[in-house]
Enzyme design. Structure first.
Site, PDB file in Angstrom:
ATOM      1  N   GLY A  22       0.787  -1.227   0.000  1.00  0.00           N
ATOM      2  CA  GLY A  22       0.000   0.000   0.000  1.00  0.00           C
ATOM      3  C   GLY A  22       0.817   1.275   0.000  1.00  0.00           C
ATOM      4  O   GLY A  22       0.315   2.323   0.403  1.00  0.00           O
ATOM      5  N   ASN A 112      -6.278   3.152 -13.047  1.00  0.00           N
ATOM      6  CA  ASN A 112      -5.172   2.332 -12.591  1.00  0.00           C
ATOM      7  C   ASN A 112      -3.882   3.129 -12.687  1.00  0.00           C
ATOM      8  O   ASN A 112      -3.712   3.946 -13.601  1.00  0.00           O
ATOM      9  CB  ASN A 112      -5.054   1.060 -13.451  1.00  0.00           C
ATOM     10  CG  ASN A 112      -3.961   0.135 -12.949  1.00  0.00           C
ATOM     11  OD1 ASN A 112      -3.768  -0.042 -11.754  1.00  0.00           O
ATOM     12  ND2 ASN A 112      -3.236  -0.469 -13.869  1.00  0.00           N
ATOM     13  N   HIS A 114      -0.072   2.392 -13.297  1.00  0.00           N
ATOM     14  CA  HIS A 114       0.787   1.307 -13.783  1.00  0.00           C
ATOM     15  C   HIS A 114       2.235   1.791 -13.866  1.00  0.00           C
ATOM     16  O   HIS A 114       2.486   2.899 -14.349  1.00  0.00           O
ATOM     17  CB  HIS A 114       0.312   0.830 -15.164  1.00  0.00           C
ATOM     18  CG  HIS A 114       1.086  -0.344 -15.648  1.00  0.00           C
ATOM     19  ND1 HIS A 114       0.862  -1.614 -15.166  1.00  0.00           N
ATOM     20  CD2 HIS A 114       2.109  -0.441 -16.531  1.00  0.00           C
ATOM     21  CE1 HIS A 114       1.712  -2.448 -15.762  1.00  0.00           C
ATOM     22  NE2 HIS A 114       2.480  -1.747 -16.588  1.00  0.00           N
TER      23      HIS A 114
END
Length: 176
Positions: A22, A112, A114
């Site tokens: 995280g 997202n 990436h």
């Protein structure tokens, strides 16, 4: 297609989905901490022992463990998101393919982060150090990150933004 988050008469509630430690989630939480109209309202992980769940507790953010097989239960997952009044979802190191029902429920509202310049080094299994090793092996002169909308395939959604860094042939995957 740029992200359209405009303050309105209500706060925007974000959910962060993550599968690991995280660290990206921590940075997102810190970034939005003092923005009044944005709330990090939920942390979701598909791994019960993922440290991201602890990070959520540290910041008093509700956290949910939803195992991989439970993502097939559309009603249960949508109920969790509805209960937390989620408007947008950010994938920050989330290693599951997002089910179609979630994409339909949140059109252009799932993004997202990436760790490569897509379309290079994307797809199933391309995350974290796997990406950096592939970039290194390909002897790329630059790398970076891509923020993109999520669709039904790994890392193939429309690109929102990319941020590049120059790398040298002497950089290790860990340095990349």
């Amino acid at each position: 297609m740029p992200i359209n988050i405009v303050p309105s008469n209500k706060a925007i509630n974000l959910a962060i989905f993550a599968s690991g430690s995280g660290s990206n989630a921590e940075n997102i939480i810190a970034y939005f901490k003092d923005i009044e109209f944005i709330n990090i309202s939920l942390i979701v992980s598909n791994r019960q022992n993922a440290y991201v769940l602890e990070r959520g507790k540290t910041h008093n953010i509700p956290s949910e463990y939803i195992p991989k097989e439970a993502f097939t239960n559309k009603e249960n997952v949508l109920k969790i998101l509805t209960n937390h009044k989620i408007d947008f979802i950010i994938l920050a190191g989330f290693l599951l393919l997002i089910p179609g029902y979630l994409i339909k429920q949140f059109p252009n509202k799932i993004i997202n982060i990436h760790p490569s310049l897509l379309p290079k080094f994307g797809g199933k299994g391309m995350y974290g150090m796997h990406v950096h090793k592939a970039v290194h092996q390909a002897k790329e002169s630059e790398s970076g990150m891509t923020i993109h909308y999520v669709n039904e395939a790994f890392d193939e959604g429309e690109i929102i933004a990319q941020f590049k860094v120059v790398i040298s042939e002497n950089d290790t995957p860990e340095e990349i």
